[in-house]
Design a protein around this motif. Sequence first.
Motif, mmCIF file in Angstrom:
data_model
loop_
_atom_site.group_PDB
_atom_site.id
_atom_site.type_symbol
_atom_site.label_atom_id
_atom_site.label_comp_id
_atom_site.label_asym_id
_atom_site.label_seq_id
_atom_site.Cartn_x
_atom_site.Cartn_y
_atom_site.Cartn_z
ATOM 1 N N GLY A 111 0.814 -1.207 0.000
ATOM 2 C CA GLY A 111 0.000 0.000 0.000
ATOM 3 C C GLY A 111 0.847 1.256 0.000
ATOM 4 O O GLY A 111 2.067 1.207 -0.136
ATOM 5 N N MET A 112 0.145 2.375 0.116
ATOM 6 C CA MET A 112 0.838 3.658 0.297
ATOM 7 C C MET A 112 0.157 4.368 1.458
ATOM 8 O O MET A 112 -0.895 3.949 1.939
ATOM 9 N N THR A 161 -0.443 11.389 0.095
ATOM 10 C CA THR A 161 0.889 11.129 0.655
ATOM 11 C C THR A 161 1.442 9.847 0.025
ATOM 12 O O THR A 161 1.397 8.775 0.624
ATOM 13 N N PRO A 162 1.945 9.961 -1.208
ATOM 14 C CA PRO A 162 2.454 8.744 -1.846
ATOM 15 C C PRO A 162 3.669 8.198 -1.083
ATOM 16 O O PRO A 162 4.423 8.973 -0.490
ATOM 17 N N PHE A 183 1.803 12.152 -8.944
ATOM 18 C CA PHE A 183 1.175 12.626 -7.704
ATOM 19 C C PHE A 183 1.559 14.078 -7.409
ATOM 20 O O PHE A 183 0.986 14.699 -6.516
ATOM 21 N N GLY A 184 2.585 14.568 -8.121
ATOM 22 C CA GLY A 184 3.049 15.927 -7.853
ATOM 23 C C GLY A 184 3.746 16.059 -6.509
ATOM 24 O O GLY A 184 3.846 17.154 -5.955
ATOM 25 N N LYS A 185 4.199 14.939 -5.972
ATOM 26 C CA LYS A 185 4.831 14.938 -4.648
ATOM 27 C C LYS A 185 5.854 13.826 -4.593
ATOM 28 O O LYS A 185 5.600 12.720 -5.115
ATOM 29 N N ASN A 186 6.965 14.075 -3.929
ATOM 30 C CA ASN A 186 7.981 13.048 -3.770
ATOM 31 C C ASN A 186 7.476 11.949 -2.823
ATOM 32 O O ASN A 186 7.055 12.265 -1.716
ATOM 33 N N PRO A 187 7.496 10.666 -3.217
ATOM 34 C CA PRO A 187 7.012 9.639 -2.291
ATOM 35 C C PRO A 187 7.966 9.405 -1.115
ATOM 36 O O PRO A 187 9.164 9.604 -1.226
ATOM 37 N N VAL A 188 7.396 8.982 -0.004
ATOM 38 C CA VAL A 188 8.141 8.707 1.216
ATOM 39 C C VAL A 188 8.505 7.220 1.232
ATOM 40 O O VAL A 188 7.643 6.385 0.975
ATOM 41 N N PRO A 189 9.758 6.866 1.542
ATOM 42 C CA PRO A 189 10.058 5.439 1.698
ATOM 43 C C PRO A 189 9.489 4.934 3.024
ATOM 44 O O PRO A 189 9.572 5.623 4.025
ATOM 45 N N GLN A 190 8.889 3.766 3.027
ATOM 46 C CA GLN A 190 8.315 3.249 4.274
ATOM 47 C C GLN A 190 8.375 1.728 4.343
ATOM 48 O O GLN A 190 8.033 1.042 3.378
ATOM 49 N N GLY A 230 -2.607 0.627 -2.831
ATOM 50 C CA GLY A 230 -3.715 0.423 -1.901
ATOM 51 C C GLY A 230 -3.529 1.266 -0.646
ATOM 52 O O GLY A 230 -2.481 1.884 -0.443
ATOM 53 N N LEU A 231 -4.568 1.310 0.183
ATOM 54 C CA LEU A 231 -4.465 1.989 1.480
ATOM 55 C C LEU A 231 -4.655 0.941 2.583
ATOM 56 O O LEU A 231 -5.332 -0.064 2.365
ATOM 57 N N ASP A 232 -4.071 1.196 3.763
ATOM 58 C CA ASP A 232 -4.257 0.242 4.873
ATOM 59 C C ASP A 232 -5.739 0.025 5.166
ATOM 60 O O ASP A 232 -6.154 -1.054 5.575
ATOM 61 N N SER A 233 -6.529 1.081 4.970
ATOM 62 C CA SER A 233 -7.956 0.999 5.284
ATOM 63 C C SER A 233 -8.759 0.264 4.203
ATOM 64 O O SER A 233 -9.972 0.145 4.323
ATOM 65 N N ASP A 234 -8.097 -0.255 3.166
ATOM 66 C CA ASP A 234 -8.822 -0.963 2.108
ATOM 67 C C ASP A 234 -9.275 -2.372 2.524
ATOM 68 O O ASP A 234 -9.874 -3.091 1.730
#
Length: 462
Positions: free
Chosen positions: A187-188, A193-194, A392-399, A425-429
């Motif tokens: 997920g992201m 917040t990618p 996304f127009g935003k730098n993704p965060v490594p996680q 996906g999202l955690d809430s999916d």
Amino acid sequence: MKDINNYINSNKDRFINELIDLLKIPSISADKAYAKDVLEAAKAVKKSLDDAGCDNTEICETKGYPVVYGDKIIDPNLPTVLVYGHYDVQPPDPMNLWTSPPFEPVIKKTELHPDGAIFARGACDDKGQFFMHVKAVEYMIQNDELPCNVKFMIEGEEEVGSDSLEDFLKENSEKLKNDIILISDTGMIANDTPSITTGLRGLSYVEVEVTGANRDLHSGIYGGAAPNPINVLAKMIAQLHDEDNHITIPGFYDKVQVIPDDERAEMAKAPFNLEAYKKSLDIGDVHGEKGYSTPERFGIRPTLDVNGIWGGYTGEGAKTVIASKAYAKISMRLVPNQDWHEITDLFTKHFESLAPKSVKVKVSPHHGGQAYVTPIDSDGYQAASKAMETTFGKNPVPQRTGGSIPIVALFENVFDSKTILLGFGLDSDAIHSPNEHFGVWNFLKGIETIPYFYKYYTEMKA
Ligand code: BES
Ligand code: MN
Ligand code: MN
């Protein structure tokens, strides 16, 4: 690549309907009763690769469920991306908690998915996510935008441990040869917040059986005098953690990779809202190992959890009985350098040592896999990061995340290739839960982002 948005706009209804058709097939790998459906899903996946314009599509037999293969080789001198995914799904139970039937997909709006989300088992894990790749590759092939080679390997046993895959990889290492592996099965953080998953935990999954007397007993006649395996099992399980929630198995932490403080500080910059986390789960407080934050507890620390426990009388009303047997299924999530075979042995020895003489204990290992960490300075990570930044127009965060995809560590051994975990996906999916869903926006965003990965990766490798 500019016309990707046009292509998505003019084809999105078809993309969604094709995914819905795939989601209607109950390809539950854990339940033998659905074996036919699992095979039917494999056929549908092969057809989708044919329709996208892939060559050499094939349903490859394994010891278990087949792997679906397909490729498009435009020039052997160019890099090759191997896309991995799985067409099998988790069992849908408990059925009564679904608001619509798990294999009759419907689109419903949610707070986090105002454009609608497709509700069905497998919508996010993993049919909806690997299907983004099929559609992205369809776009690239049909519009002459494929900049390098691509191979697909979509399996049917991920949810039951990918048992047949090690042999399959070794026997087909030439055919599957690649420079980078691309997977969307994570997920992201949020749609605004990618993030890119840089770590997966390993897994050791075991089942335990505690046996007391040679038969079920009257709990009045024998109670207090004969061993009660359920009481004993509960006590043994309780002893597996200390009061700080450390795992008590001797040697369990010996090889755990210690993350230096500066790296922990870096990881702590990834956005995480504890109050929102508690609220989303409706819990009064979080629970975990002392000395670690919640993201650290699921990202960089190993765990031990009972996944199921049973025995004795669980029917309606009361039956006064001391069961002869009690059982539990236990998962241990592992971190880099912990070897899952070794951890399974340590668990077995320790669990046996906890048993009083009055009972017999049997530990049966199920399956497992090693943890994995992707370096963020690699070409693959950088290409994925740039692709997400573009769309996304935003730098993704490594996680690092807590889940496991056992095949990923094997990929590195067999091919010496890194894996990029580009999940949408999202955690809430609600994967593995009732009412699993996948945002329509996320599905289309994935299709939009993936072609940029190919573009940037090929440019970086040139
Ligand atoms: N897609 C998940 C793994 C996952 C989900 C990783 C979200 C990170 C974030 C995968 O299908 C899965 O469920 N894996 C199993 C392991 C398998 C051996 C049954 C798991 O993690 O429990
Ligand atoms: Mn999955
Ligand atoms: Mn899964």
